[in-house]
Design a protein around this motif. Structure first.
Motif, mmCIF file in Angstrom:
data_model
loop_
_atom_site.group_PDB
_atom_site.id
_atom_site.type_symbol
_atom_site.label_atom_id
_atom_site.label_comp_id
_atom_site.label_asym_id
_atom_site.label_seq_id
_atom_site.Cartn_x
_atom_site.Cartn_y
_atom_site.Cartn_z
ATOM 1 N N SER A 107 0.841 -1.180 0.000
ATOM 2 C CA SER A 107 0.000 0.000 0.000
ATOM 3 C C SER A 107 0.887 1.244 0.000
ATOM 4 O O SER A 107 2.113 1.162 0.149
ATOM 5 C CB SER A 107 -0.930 -0.035 1.208
ATOM 6 O OG SER A 107 -1.790 1.086 1.221
ATOM 7 N N THR A 108 0.293 2.408 -0.146
ATOM 8 C CA THR A 108 1.024 3.643 -0.459
ATOM 9 C C THR A 108 2.204 3.919 0.471
ATOM 10 O O THR A 108 3.314 4.200 0.022
ATOM 11 C CB THR A 108 0.055 4.836 -0.447
ATOM 12 O OG1 THR A 108 -1.051 4.553 -1.315
ATOM 13 C CG2 THR A 108 0.755 6.096 -0.933
ATOM 14 N N PHE A 109 1.978 3.860 1.777
ATOM 15 C CA PHE A 109 3.061 4.180 2.719
ATOM 16 C C PHE A 109 3.397 2.998 3.633
ATOM 17 O O PHE A 109 4.061 3.168 4.659
ATOM 18 C CB PHE A 109 2.685 5.416 3.553
ATOM 19 C CG PHE A 109 2.594 6.669 2.738
ATOM 20 C CD1 PHE A 109 3.700 7.182 2.089
ATOM 21 C CD2 PHE A 109 1.384 7.334 2.588
ATOM 22 C CE1 PHE A 109 3.619 8.330 1.311
ATOM 23 C CE2 PHE A 109 1.293 8.485 1.815
ATOM 24 C CZ PHE A 109 2.405 8.985 1.180
ATOM 25 N N ALA A 110 2.965 1.804 3.244
ATOM 26 C CA ALA A 110 3.116 0.630 4.106
ATOM 27 C C ALA A 110 4.548 0.374 4.570
ATOM 28 O O ALA A 110 4.766 0.075 5.756
ATOM 29 C CB ALA A 110 2.561 -0.601 3.388
ATOM 30 N N PRO A 111 5.566 0.458 3.710
ATOM 31 C CA PRO A 111 6.912 0.109 4.180
ATOM 32 C C PRO A 111 7.445 0.992 5.291
ATOM 33 O O PRO A 111 8.291 0.565 6.090
ATOM 34 C CB PRO A 111 7.770 0.253 2.910
ATOM 35 C CG PRO A 111 6.818 0.092 1.770
ATOM 36 C CD PRO A 111 5.543 0.728 2.255
#
Length: 789
Positions: free
Chosen positions: A330-334
């Motif tokens: 997902s967009t900012f998952a990491p």
């Protein structure tokens, strides 16, 4: 006496008038002339190969306009990830593609396979049932540790394994931490789970795509926390639409809690399909769809070790965490289990050595990303649970152990690479002790025992980092976007003001608190100021609302723009008053010449700005409008101390939260009523996680908690009346307002407080239980009690 206006006043939320009277304008309220509707056919298996999709019969059905599959998106970009993490070996994370519609494989229950656009939603749903799918089901991987074993089924065939990254921080500390733990006088070890959650905002996600052939412009109406970010990601990386040809509008949004930060496939699809079909296309998620398509939160499995010396000083901390990414990034998952989690492992304590290891894992489950607190609740839960366990093992008071190890001098550089600019953890603890009535606890416990209940007291200290910054630093850490914000202050000729802001309000009260700041600076009535947000065609480029950043980042941009307004207005006033600019003062909406009784009103100056008859145009441009961008120098670091009392029924394991008190340091307070409301909401969500909520999958990747029949949400009778205090203020030193974030604090500090209280209650009854994973449901508590009988 409290102020009645401006900064520090408990002004009532002006936006509530429309919300409470049904006059809000949400995305689902938007209907564009001639719009069609889309229904997504989603996978009912967690992992499988798509052999064929036959849409012939469905396409011929009444009302069907067009059916899309992954083939239609083969030339279209996938959903981008906004943060790249580098692992502890210096290698970039594994980053698989994330197609808008499944291509070749499905990777979680709910993965969209086909999209049916029809004249009505009913017709679209009927057509979906006529689509013939041939899918070969494959073994699913759900357990993170099993997913990393040799021979495990890979979620993505083009990756080397299911490991996204193996992150270590600070890697240079690793050997020293290992030695400190090996040689410590005492080591407390705890293994725990921070369970998967579903955000469940009141309003489900909605997207309406529209396209104008007249000017080749696309418009997306969406339930988003950051419309400009969606415009950038979707336009540039997915659909290839130039930004000047793409408008993104996020109107009133009924809650987000992080899950509406991200760019979703449905947004890209509706925008794409509107052009392809030459008709507006609308999608509104059902609640069941939301459970299997909204990004989930948390889902960490952790082992934490705390080392202490003979005097009970913390000497080292080591954690090993498995963090679930789900099937896609997902967009900012990491960033959530790394930079938003690992950097907060120092907490409020002066532990000299810390090492954090995080293994991020792909599984056949819904993607996981930021949820209220985003990494900070996970860090706080680990740390505060292990500190409480250490106090019990050592036979010392848990408050005294915390107090002994508090950071007391600021600024303080932690061993996990952040610098706390200010704080006073002793002050918040003193305030907590005052309002918690600790001296009366023994009598309350005795009263509970008379009724056959076990009463426990739990305490917690937390710190969080808000307003992720600065952009140049986070860029080095892998962020693929800037983290500044912007504001434009437009003064009208008659003195009223429109403030266009990059932040988005979806429950935070910006339409009330932002005018308080501008009104205070100008000395005018708050009612003269209007806040404009949510429409990328009207507002300056901003990064949206998340991470408790709005007032600290966007509010600071607003201050800087207002300062420019004041500077120009003083020049105009100086001409009107025939005085030197340096002698002009602004107070209570009046410009005056210092040391004289000469003055001119705010409205007269603003009118003169647009009717420039009394000053030379070669010196001052007409008009009164200014824009400012603000990129913070550092995070803000709110902190606090929480306590609660619970009753446990030993016959059933039922936990009841009887009392909850919260002492927070949010720096300077703009609107104390709104701040208290933010804390109340966060506490309710934290209590929900601690006692009720759990997103569960079976071994085949089937979502077991896919509705409110199986996913327990907190209700009014699950939460007590809270007592909150935010009087122990240490203003932030690096933003012009001295503010810190407040929106996530309650959700960060409450879960460990509840579990600490539950463990204390069980010990009071003679049950030597060391830990219970969340949610501490009646069955779990009862099982834990009976396991140690």
């Amino acid at each position: 006496m409290p102020k009645d206006s401006g900064i520090g006043a408990p002004s009532k939320r002006r936006e509530d008038v429309r919300f409470l009277t049904g006059a809000g304008n949400y995305t689902d309220d938007i209907n564009v002339h001639g719009q069609a509707y889309v229904h997504f056919l989603r996978s009912d298996v967690a992992h499988g190969t798509i052999n064929s999709i036959n849409t012939d019969a469905a396409a011929a059905m009444s009302g069907v306009i067009r059916i899309f599959t992954g083939v239609d998106f083969e030339g279209v970009g996938g959903l981008p990830c906004g943060w790249q993490v580098t692992d502890r070996f210096g290698e970039a994370m594994q980053e698989p593609g994330h197609p808008v519609l499944a291509q070749g494989k499905v990777r979680h229950v709910g993965d969209p396979i086909a999209a049916i656009v029809a004249d009505s939603l009913e017709e679209a749903r009927n057509a979906a049932e006529a689509i013939e799918l041939d899918i070969t089901e494959l073994p699913a991987v759900v357990d993170m540790k099993a997913a990393l074993e040799d021979g495990a089924t890979k979620v993505h065939d083009d990756l080397t394994s299911n490991l996204c990254y193996d992150w270590g921080f600070v890697e240079d500390n690793r050997d020293a931490v290992d030695d400190a733990i090996k040689n410590a006088a005492h080591v407390t070890t705890l293994e725990l789970v921070n369970q998967r959650l579903v955000a469940n905002p009141m309003e489900p996600r909605v997207a309406v795509g529209d396209y104008s052939r007249a000017n080749d412009e696309s418009t997306l109406y969406t339930t988003s926390q950051n419309p400009h970010v969606i415009r950038l990601l979707m336009g540039a990386f997915v659909l290839g639409i130039p930004e000047h040809k793409l408008r993104v509008v996020a109107p009133d949004v009924g809650g987000g809690f992080g899950t509406k930060i991200f760019h979703y496939a449905e947004e890209a699809f509706c925008t794409f399909a509107a052009k392809a079909c030459n008709r507006p296309v609308k999608w509104t998620a059902s609640r069941s769809e939301a459970f299997m398509s909204d990004a989930h939160g948390r889902d960490h499995v952790t082992k934490i070790e705390l080392a202490l010396d003979v005097d009970n000083n913390f000497t080292a901390l080591r954690t090993e965490t498995y963090a679930n990414m789900g099937a896609y990034l997902s967009t900012f998952a990491p960033s959530v289990p790394t930079w938003l989690h690992g950097t907060l492992m120092a907490g409020n304590y002066k532990t000299p050595l810390i090492y954090v290891n995080v293994k991020a894992v792909f599984t056949n489950t819904v993607p996981v990303d930021a949820y209220r607190g985003a990494g900070r609740p996970e860090a706080t839960f680990q740390l505060e649970r292990v500190v409480d366990k250490a106090a019990r093992e050592l036979g010392v008071d848990p408050i005294a152990l915390r107090r002994q190890n508090f950071i007391t001098e600021f600024p303080y550089a932690t061993p996990v690479a952040v610098e706390y600019d200010t704080g006073d953890y002793e002050a918040t603890m003193v305030k907590l002790e005052e309002i918690a009535d600790i001296s009366g606890f023994a009598a309350r416990r005795a009263e509970s025992e008379k009724h056959g209940k076990l009463r426990g007291f739990g305490v917690n200290c937390y710190i969080e980092a808000c307003g992720i910054a600065p952009s140049n630093l986070v860029g080095q850490l892998g962020a693929r976007a800037g983290l500044y914000d912007a504001a434009t202050v437009r003064v009208n000729a008659t003195g009223s003001i429109s403030v266009m802001v990059g932040a988005h309000s979806h429950g935070q009260g910006h339409e009330t608190s932002f005018p308080q700041v501008v009104a205070e600076m100008l000395g005018i009535d708050e009612g003269m100021i209007d806040i404009v947000h949510g429409d990328s065609s009207k507002i300056p480029f901003g990064m949206g609302t998340y991470g408790s950043r709005s007032i600290a980042v966007c509010g600071s941009a607003m201050v800087r723009a207002t300062e420019k307004i004041i500077a120009k207005a003083k020049k105009i006033a100086a001409h009107l008053l025939e005085a030197a600019e340096a002698d002009i003062e602004l107070k209570d909406g009046q410009f005056s010449v210092a040391g004289t009784d000469k003055s001119v009103a705010w409205g007269d100056v603003t009118l003169a700005a647009y009717v420039p008859h009394n000053y030379p145009l070669e010196d001052i441009e007409p008009g009164l409008e200014e824009t400012a961008f603000y990129d913070p120098a550092n995070f803000t670091y709110p902190a606090g101390a929480y306590a609660c009392e619970v009753e446990v029924d030993p016959e059933t394991g039922q936990v009841t939260v009887d009392r909850f008190v919260a002492a927070d340091d949010f720096g300077n307070i703009i609107n104390p009523m709104i701040v208290s409301g933010q804390v109340h909401g966060g506490l309710a969500q934290g209590i929900g996680q601690a006692l009720l909520e759990n997103c569960a999958y079976d071994e085949n990747g089937q979502l077991l908690s896919a509705s409110y029949m199986d996913y327990a949400m907190p209700r009014a009778d699950d939460v007590p009346f809270y007592e909150v205090d935010h009087s122990a203020q240490t203003p932030c030193t690096h933003n012009p307002l001295g503010v810190k974030g407040c929106g996530e604090a309650g959700a960060i500090g409450s879960p460990p407080t509840i579990i600490n209280a539950v463990i204390d209650a069980l010990h009071s009854g003679g049950y030597d239980v060391t830990h219970i994973d969340m949610p501490a449901s009646p069955s779990r508590v009862w099982a834990a009690m009976n396991a140690v009988k």
